[in-house]
Scaffold this motif. Structure first.
Motif, mmCIF file in Angstrom:
data_model
loop_
_atom_site.group_PDB
_atom_site.id
_atom_site.type_symbol
_atom_site.label_atom_id
_atom_site.label_comp_id
_atom_site.label_asym_id
_atom_site.label_seq_id
_atom_site.Cartn_x
_atom_site.Cartn_y
_atom_site.Cartn_z
ATOM 1 N N ASN A 71 0.825 -1.215 0.000
ATOM 2 C CA ASN A 71 0.000 0.000 0.000
ATOM 3 C C ASN A 71 0.855 1.260 0.000
ATOM 4 O O ASN A 71 0.533 2.245 -0.681
ATOM 5 N N LEU A 72 1.947 1.250 0.752
ATOM 6 C CA LEU A 72 2.822 2.422 0.809
ATOM 7 C C LEU A 72 3.471 2.675 -0.544
ATOM 8 O O LEU A 72 3.532 3.822 -1.018
ATOM 9 N N ILE A 73 3.974 1.632 -1.157
ATOM 10 C CA ILE A 73 4.611 1.799 -2.471
ATOM 11 C C ILE A 73 3.589 2.238 -3.506
ATOM 12 O O ILE A 73 3.880 3.087 -4.373
ATOM 13 N N ASN A 74 2.373 1.716 -3.420
ATOM 14 C CA ASN A 74 1.347 2.133 -4.372
ATOM 15 C C ASN A 74 0.973 3.600 -4.193
ATOM 16 O O ASN A 74 0.621 4.278 -5.166
ATOM 17 N N GLU A 75 1.077 4.108 -2.971
ATOM 18 C CA GLU A 75 0.824 5.533 -2.762
ATOM 19 C C GLU A 75 1.867 6.369 -3.525
ATOM 20 O O GLU A 75 1.527 7.389 -4.135
ATOM 21 N N ILE A 76 3.104 5.924 -3.488
ATOM 22 C CA ILE A 76 4.166 6.612 -4.234
ATOM 23 C C ILE A 76 3.920 6.500 -5.740
ATOM 24 O O ILE A 76 4.028 7.479 -6.490
ATOM 25 N N ARG A 77 3.557 5.316 -6.190
ATOM 26 C CA ARG A 77 3.396 5.080 -7.625
ATOM 27 C C ARG A 77 2.139 5.765 -8.172
ATOM 28 O O ARG A 77 2.120 6.178 -9.333
ATOM 29 N N GLU A 78 1.104 5.883 -7.373
ATOM 30 C CA GLU A 78 -0.092 6.599 -7.847
ATOM 31 C C GLU A 78 0.225 8.060 -8.111
ATOM 32 O O GLU A 78 -0.306 8.659 -9.056
ATOM 33 N N ARG A 79 1.097 8.651 -7.266
ATOM 34 C CA ARG A 79 1.493 10.028 -7.563
ATOM 35 C C ARG A 79 2.324 10.068 -8.849
ATOM 36 O O ARG A 79 2.169 10.980 -9.666
ATOM 37 N N ALA A 80 3.194 9.077 -9.030
ATOM 38 C CA ALA A 80 4.075 9.068 -10.199
ATOM 39 C C ALA A 80 3.301 8.922 -11.499
ATOM 40 O O ALA A 80 3.659 9.511 -12.517
ATOM 41 N N TYR A 81 2.234 8.112 -11.477
ATOM 42 C CA TYR A 81 1.494 7.806 -12.708
ATOM 43 C C TYR A 81 0.186 8.576 -12.835
ATOM 44 O O TYR A 81 -0.443 8.538 -13.888
ATOM 45 N N GLY A 82 -0.245 9.234 -11.773
ATOM 46 C CA GLY A 82 -1.479 10.005 -11.828
ATOM 47 C C GLY A 82 -2.729 9.208 -11.551
ATOM 48 O O GLY A 82 -3.818 9.768 -11.493
ATOM 49 N N ASN A 83 -2.595 7.895 -11.392
ATOM 50 C CA ASN A 83 -3.732 7.035 -11.094
ATOM 51 C C ASN A 83 -3.199 5.702 -10.576
ATOM 52 O O ASN A 83 -1.989 5.550 -10.380
ATOM 53 N N SER A 84 -4.089 4.749 -10.378
ATOM 54 C CA SER A 84 -3.690 3.466 -9.785
ATOM 55 C C SER A 84 -3.321 2.415 -10.835
ATOM 56 O O SER A 84 -3.150 1.242 -10.505
ATOM 57 N N SER A 85 -3.193 2.830 -12.092
ATOM 58 C CA SER A 85 -2.971 1.853 -13.162
ATOM 59 C C SER A 85 -1.626 1.145 -13.054
ATOM 60 O O SER A 85 -1.436 0.081 -13.633
#
Length: 629
Positions: free
Chosen positions: A533-547
């Motif tokens: 979940n923590l890494i996905n929070e970082i990646r959602e900012r990087a990609y603009g969504n949860s894709s």
């Protein structure tokens, strides 16, 4: 830039050498404009001003601005600034960066061939020694004051001293440990002893520091102590031989549960909240919410040729327009290697912009962007009879052909290019496609995913992806991460364009997220679900969504290391990370010009530490040089 051998002011030397000069500081100075220690520590208000010098000594280089009265002499003053040296030692020595300048000793850093007399490894040692000297003096004098607020100031000074020793331990291993003014030559402490000192200091001061989020911006609070403990415990196995991953998880959790938060404010409206972290107004645009420990820079009030002024100017060259980055000129020095670029999801067009010459060869077929129809998808000439293109392909087939005509075409199987050969079968994906007619071979190298990552901040137009020789700026992608532009597109406060306002995040929250994930995977008692979940929070900012979100099956140590690279590149972390993974010196991971070879080679293990300065060894017989030097 020519330099004589390094000579350092007594302020820098006194920290880890002889303290006999200290009595001079008790004398009333002849210059009436000079402030004595009696004046500085007359009361809590004056002591707070002295505390500011402890922070400033990590950001600035001397007594009057960018140059003129340096703390460390014998080296260009701008070179000696802490974060510039951190970049040189922890990024330039890795896959993250190369520099084209030829200053003596500087090319040796990326080549991993530095000597015991390297100017830059010595300057960093003395920069950190100066910080220890300043903090020791501050603590001794502030302890004489009775105002309750001074206890917090002393705790901040102890944090900065612990931070300096964390760096010394990481970079140099066994170093002298001094906590008070003395005329005795100090003994050399073991790395494990330095570790224990830093650990105990941070544990002792956490309750004396300002509470979570309550201190002034740019000053540390209790969360900074927890964050530095998180870093310390994550690297404990390297520093002491004993794994401390449970403690790394524990203190990472304390930081994660604090008031600090990932910035999600896209202040400039460009579709990403990541770039705000490195803009000229990152102290107010939302980025400050994730800065646990930052060094403040101001183009008018704190001028230096190090810091973010260095990172911004030195990254600009070729056909880049310096005004687009809020400065007046580029220094045409810093670029990155393809090893970093290939960790990102970068658009095909951006990558193909790195090629200069469109060729008369192309790809065609059901797998290619235009199918079997004209026009073909043009390739680029990268060498004599060698052609490349970055392309996203579908499931299907393809061939190579010349001049949009079937008269000359190549196909085949297993990488063998045959004239009029059969169609090449392709699985969907993104590829670097190479046709080499010198030996009639082709390759489809799958290196990218499908989505753009906003953290991939590269300038590619006119820059080659591959580096054949380091000096030319046009070889290697330029990095555009640090800018002197605010969220509204305005230049920083220095309208000459010389000096930069952008603050430098020494520790920010995503690093601690990644510490938690890595420590959990290494056996710490964290939750893998929480790590995901923590890494996905970082990646959602990087990609603009949860894709681009991952699941538990994606969470591996290798993935975390690559994610650290994507999130934290050029922030002074990489060498330490590679050492922890046993990749810094070994042949398990090679990058361009590692070991001064174009394709990279392993280097001796002793390179995991830098040498103790030769001047120290000649003055203090209690010290022993690190192995290999």
């Amino acid at each position: 830039m020519k330099r004589t051998s390094l000579k350092f002011s007594f302020i820098a030397l006194s920290a880890l050498l002889v303290m006999s000069c200290h009595d001079e500081l008790d004398q009333t100075p002849i210059d009436p404009d000079t402030v004595t220690e009696q004046d500085v520590f007359a009361d809590a208000s004056q002591a707070k001003g002295a505390l500011a010098k402890l922070y400033a000594s990590l950001a600035l280089t001397g007594q009057q601005g960018p140059a003129g009265q340096p703390d460390i002499s014998g080296i260009d003053e701008g070179f000696s600034q802490y974060t510039r040296m951190l970049y040189n030692l922890n990024e330039l020595t890795t896959d993250h960066a190369v520099v084209g300048w030829g200053d003596p000793g500087l090319p040796d850093l990326h080549a991993m061939s530095w000597s015991s007399g390297n100017d830059f490894t010595e300057a960093m040692y003395y920069r950190l020694a100066q910080e220890v000297s300043f903090t020791n003096s501050f603590i001794a004098n502030a302890n004489l004051l009775t105002d309750p607020i001074v206890e917090q100031y002393i705790a901040e000074a102890r944090f900065l001293r612990a931070f300096a020793y964390y760096n010394l331990m990481d970079l140099y291993g066994n170093v002298p440990l001094t906590t008070e003014i003395s005329t005795e030559l100090p003994e050399q402490a073991s790395r494990a002893e330095i570790f224990s000192f830093v650990e105990q200091e941070l544990l002792d001061i956490q309750s004396s520091l300002a509470t979570d989020g309550s201190n002034e911006y740019g000053r540390v609070d209790e969360v900074a102590a927890w964050a530095l403990l998180s870093k310390l415990y994550l690297n404990a196995e390297v520093f002491t031989g004993e794994a401390r991953y449970n403690e790394a998880v524990e203190f990472s959790e304390k930081v994660i549960n604090s008031s600090y938060s990932i910035n999600t404010n896209d202040a400039n409206g460009n579709g990403s909240a990541y770039d705000e972290l490195f803009l000229a107004d990152n102290n107010v645009n939302g980025a400050q919410n994730e800065f646990i420990f930052a060094l403040n820079f101001d183009g008018l009030q704190s001028q230096t040729f190090g810091g973010t002024t260095f990172l911004t100017h030195a990254s600009i060259g070729g056909n880049m327009n310096a005004l687009d980055y809020g400065v007046n000129a580029g220094w045409a020095g810093l670029r990155t290697t393809d090893a970093l670029v290939k960790k990102f999801d970068v658009t095909d067009d951006a990558l193909n912009n790195s090629f200069n010459t469109i060729s008369n060869w192309a790809i065609i077929g059901s797998a290619t962007p235009n199918g079997w129809n004209d026009p073909d998808t043009d390739m680029y000439e990268v060498g004599t009879d060698v052609y490349q293109i970055f392309a996203t392909l579908s499931d299907g087939e393809m061939k190579f052909r010349r001049d949009n005509d079937w008269a000359v075409n190549y196909g085949g199987a297993d990488g063998n290019a045959e004239l009029n050969g059969g169609n090449i079968s392709v699985d969907a994906g993104r590829y670097l496609i190479t046709l080499d007619l010198n030996n009639n071979t082709y390759t489809l190298e799958s290196i990218y995913n499908d989505l753009p990552d906003a953290r991939a901040m590269f300038y590619t137009n006119g820059q080659s992806l591959e580096i054949e020789e380091i000096p030319p700026f046009e070889q290697g992608f330029a990095v555009t991460k640090f800018k002197n532009i605010d969220s509204n597109g305005n230049q920083g406060s220095d309208n000459t364009g010389n000096y930069v306002d952008t603050d430098y995040p020494v520790i920010r929250l995503p690093e601690i997220y990644l510490n938690y994930a890595e420590a959990t995977l290494r056996g710490g008692n964290g939750s893998e679900a929480t790590a995901v979940n923590l890494i996905n929070e970082i990646r959602e900012r990087a990609y603009g969504n949860s894709s681009a979100s991952i699941n538990s099956s994606d969470l591996t140590l290798e993935f975390v290391l690559d994610e650290r690279s994507r999130e934290l590149y050029w922030e002074g972390q990489r060498r330490t990370d590679l050492i922890r993974y046993n990749l810094f010196t070994t042949n398990d991971y090679l990058w361009p010009f590692k070991g001064d070879a174009q394709n990279g080679v392993s280097v001796p293990e002793f390179r995991t530490l830098f040498p103790i300065p030769n001047d120290l060894l000649s003055i203090n017989p209690n010290l022993t040089q690190n192995e290999g030097y």
